[in-house]
Design a protein around this motif. Structure first.
Motif, short mmCIF file in Angstrom:
data_model
loop_
_atom_site.label_atom_id
_atom_site.label_comp_id
_atom_site.label_asym_id
_atom_site.label_seq_id
_atom_site.Cartn_x
_atom_site.Cartn_y
_atom_site.Cartn_z
N TRP A 266 131.46 131.52 70.03
CA TRP A 266 130.18 132.11 69.68
C TRP A 266 129.98 133.45 70.36
O TRP A 266 128.85 133.85 70.63
CB TRP A 266 129.03 131.18 70.00
N GLY A 267 131.07 134.15 70.71
CA GLY A 267 130.97 135.48 71.29
C GLY A 267 130.57 135.52 72.74
O GLY A 267 130.17 136.57 73.25
N GLN A 268 130.68 134.43 73.45
CA GLN A 268 130.25 134.35 74.85
C GLN A 268 131.42 134.36 75.85
O GLN A 268 131.20 134.37 77.05
CB GLN A 268 129.41 133.09 75.07
N HIS A 269 132.64 134.34 75.33
CA HIS A 269 133.82 134.17 76.18
C HIS A 269 133.91 135.22 77.30
O HIS A 269 134.04 134.86 78.48
CB HIS A 269 135.07 134.19 75.31
N LEU A 270 133.82 136.49 76.97
CA LEU A 270 133.95 137.53 77.99
C LEU A 270 132.80 137.48 78.99
O LEU A 270 133.01 137.71 80.18
CB LEU A 270 134.06 138.91 77.35
N ARG A 271 131.62 137.17 78.51
CA ARG A 271 130.49 137.04 79.43
C ARG A 271 130.74 135.91 80.43
O ARG A 271 130.48 136.04 81.63
CB ARG A 271 129.21 136.76 78.64
N LEU A 272 131.26 134.78 79.94
CA LEU A 272 131.52 133.65 80.83
C LEU A 272 132.65 133.96 81.81
O LEU A 272 132.61 133.52 82.96
CB LEU A 272 131.81 132.40 80.00
N TRP A 273 133.66 134.71 81.36
CA TRP A 273 134.71 135.17 82.28
C TRP A 273 134.07 135.95 83.42
O TRP A 273 134.35 135.72 84.59
CB TRP A 273 135.67 136.13 81.59
N ARG A 274 133.25 136.93 83.06
CA ARG A 274 132.62 137.79 84.07
C ARG A 274 131.79 136.95 85.05
O ARG A 274 131.79 137.21 86.25
CB ARG A 274 131.76 138.86 83.41
N GLU A 275 131.09 135.96 84.53
CA GLU A 275 130.27 135.10 85.39
C GLU A 275 131.16 134.30 86.36
O GLU A 275 130.82 134.15 87.53
CB GLU A 275 129.40 134.17 84.56
N ALA A 276 132.27 133.80 85.89
CA ALA A 276 133.20 133.08 86.77
C ALA A 276 133.80 134.04 87.81
O ALA A 276 133.84 133.74 89.00
CB ALA A 276 134.31 132.42 85.96
#
Length: 189
Positions: free
Chosen positions: A1-11
């Motif tokens: 749903w287009g959230q992958h890079l955001r979640l990477w950055r958060e991790a």
């Protein structure tokens, strides 16, 4: 749903160059090379996975990073090494509930005092989330172990949760979460 890079950055925001980090499952795409790059040449990335095909693929991805090792191992039965951090990225939804408990306990037991385990995974979305029904259908048919993350906090899978400080943040209407467990430092006398 287009959230992958955001979640990477958060991790990745939870980690620092030079740390020793365990990644307890191979991740599709360029997650592992990006993590190795973040940790830098003074850091160490240790990737483990149960699937030999995933181990081989991850070794190829990390061949240009001498600070990274990849080996066949079970996240529920770690070898006793200690790490500054563990980055558990989208593994928990793949595991049966009892196995979730074993993995969470093993990961929490593998960090040094002051170290942290970062869990990024699914979470129960807001009741009116437009993708809630589609996601539930997907879980029911393809990812049946993910349903437990809608009914339990990751912290609930820890035998000794009170030995750690916990914080959680959700994303994309609650469909994803980052739960961080930090081991309390040893008190000085």
């Amino acid at each position: 749903w287009g959230q992958h890079l955001r979640l990477w950055r958060e991790a990745f925001a939870e980690l620092e160059p030079g740390q020793s980090v365990l990644q307890p499952a191979c991740v599709y795409g360029n997650f592992s090379p990006a993590l190795a790059r973040l940790l830098g040449p003074r850091g160490e990335l240790h990737v483990i996975d149960l699937a030999p095909i995933q181990v081989d693929a991850c070794r190829r991805k990390l061949r240009d990073f001498p600070q990274a090792t990849v080996r066949h191992a079970d996240a529920a039965r770690l070898s006793g090494e200690s790490y500054d951090a563990v980055c558990c990225y989208f593994l928990m939804h793949e595991l049966p509930e009892d196995y979730k408990r074993a993995v969470v306990d093993a990961l929490l037991g593998s960090i040094v005092p002051g170290g942290k385990v970062i869990f990024v995974d699914y979470h129960k979305p807001h009741w009116a989330h437009p993708l809630k029904g589609v996601t539930k259908l997907w879980f029911d048919t393809v990812e049946p172990f993910a349903n437990s993350l809608w009914h339990h906090e990751i912290k609930d899978f820890a035998s000794d949760a009170d030995l750690y400080s916990w914080r959680k943040q959700t994303y994309f209407g609650g469909l994803y979460q980052k739960a961080v467990a930090q081991r309390r430092p040893i008190a000085k006398l």
